[in-house]
Design a protein around this motif. Structure first.
Motif, PDB file in Angstrom:
ATOM      1  N   UNK A 113       0.791  -1.232   0.000  1.00 29.52           N
ATOM      2  CA  UNK A 113       0.000   0.000   0.000  1.00 29.52           C
ATOM      3  C   UNK A 113       0.820   1.278   0.000  1.00 29.52           C
ATOM      4  N   UNK A 114       2.033   1.235   0.539  1.00 27.28           N
ATOM      5  CA  UNK A 114       2.854   2.433   0.619  1.00 27.28           C
ATOM      6  C   UNK A 114       2.457   3.381   1.730  1.00 27.28           C
ATOM      7  N   UNK A 115       1.490   2.973   2.560  1.00 25.96           N
ATOM      8  CA  UNK A 115       0.919   3.883   3.545  1.00 25.96           C
ATOM      9  C   UNK A 115       1.505   3.718   4.941  1.00 25.96           C
ATOM     10  N   UNK A 117      -1.127   8.092  -1.563  1.00 28.04           N
ATOM     11  CA  UNK A 117      -2.131   9.085  -1.191  1.00 28.04           C
ATOM     12  C   UNK A 117      -1.555  10.490  -1.116  1.00 28.04           C
ATOM     13  N   UNK A 118      -0.354  10.591  -0.555  1.00 24.04           N
ATOM     14  CA  UNK A 118       0.275  11.908  -0.447  1.00 24.04           C
ATOM     15  C   UNK A 118       0.679  12.438  -1.821  1.00 24.04           C
ATOM     16  N   UNK A 119       1.069  11.556  -2.727  1.00 23.70           N
ATOM     17  CA  UNK A 119       1.363  11.981  -4.104  1.00 23.70           C
ATOM     18  C   UNK A 119       0.114  12.551  -4.747  1.00 23.70           C
ATOM     19  N   UNK A 120      -0.997  11.847  -4.598  1.00 21.69           N
ATOM     20  CA  UNK A 120      -2.243  12.289  -5.221  1.00 21.69           C
ATOM     21  C   UNK A 120      -2.771  13.568  -4.574  1.00 21.69           C
ATOM     22  N   UNK A 121      -2.432  13.768  -3.299  1.00 19.45           N
ATOM     23  CA  UNK A 121      -2.860  14.989  -2.599  1.00 19.45           C
ATOM     24  C   UNK A 121      -1.985  16.183  -2.940  1.00 19.45           C
ATOM     25  N   UNK A 122      -0.877  15.925  -3.636  1.00 19.84           N
ATOM     26  CA  UNK A 122       0.025  17.011  -4.000  1.00 19.84           C
ATOM     27  C   UNK A 122       1.019  17.380  -2.917  1.00 19.84           C
TER      28      UNK A 122
END
Length: 216
Positions: A65-67, A95-100
């Motif tokens: 998951x990378x989380x 998730x942090x990548x997608x959140x910018x």
């Protein structure tokens, strides 16, 4: 270089048994694959079996998951290296990548890269292209290069799809020859493998390794 030396011979299924891991290792020896890719639990066993062989031992960190927190990823990598891992495939914080939140993504990768490189261990970063837009694939690939990793990798094999030729094209356009590219997931034949290599992949992650090299 023969096609066999592009291949990380992979078994990451949670239900994998020692017998299956042993089969993976023996196939890697027989066909001289670049590495065996196993879950961290099996690193000690694989390292012992391969101590007199040039097949490398590779494992996954923050998988699938990378989380995980960065601290846990670092500890996991540290243990894997102590156990004998020569290559680390870590999952970025998707998730942090997608959140910018790109600084957080970069810091996460950099922490593992610094630990691994201090011990001459190679790092590949899985960006999980199936979950990203084309722009996000480009951004993620550039971040991986900036963080000092050795490879940017497409997939865990646990998302909705594996690597595509378009993924490799986008990744290569983003990083050029500054770092290498690993295509993983959905590579089942010699034709698939050659297409990925021709598009720019320098390493392949697959569980169909024997079929690829024998045509069977």
């Amino acid at each position: 270089m023969g096609i066999n030396r592009y291949i990380d011979h992979t078994l990451l299924k949670p239900e994998a048994t020692q017998k299956q891991i042993e089969k993976l290792i023996q196939e890697a020896i027989d066909y001289n694959f670049m590495s065996v890719m196993v879950n961290p639990y099996w690193v000690v066993y694989a390292s012992e079996r391969l101590k007199d062989n040039d097949v490398k031992v590779a494992t996954v960190i923050g998988f699938p998951l990378g989380a995980n927190t960065t601290g846990i990823k670092v500890l996991e990598a540290q243990q894997a290296i102590k156990d004998g891992a020569q290559e680390i495939d870590m999952v970025q914080n998707i998730g942090e990548l997608k959140a910018g939140h790109l600084d957080k993504v970069t810091a996460d990768i950099t922490a593992v890269v610094r630990l691994a490189h201090a011990q001459d261990v190679l790092v590949k970063v899985i960006i999980e292209t199936a979950l990203l837009t084309e722009d996000e694939i480009t951004t993620a690939s550039k971040l991986v290069a900036q963080a000092g990793a050795d490879f940017v990798k497409t997939s865990t094999g646990f998302a909705t799809r594996g690597a595509s030729l378009n993924d490799i094209k986008l990744m290569y356009n983003a990083v050029g020859d500054t770092i290498s590219i690993k295509a993983s997931g959905g590579i089942h034949s010699l034709k698939d493998a050659e297409a990925m290599i021709n598009m720019g992949a320098a390493r392949l992650g697959t569980s169909s390794s024997v079929a690829i090299v024998t045509g069977k």
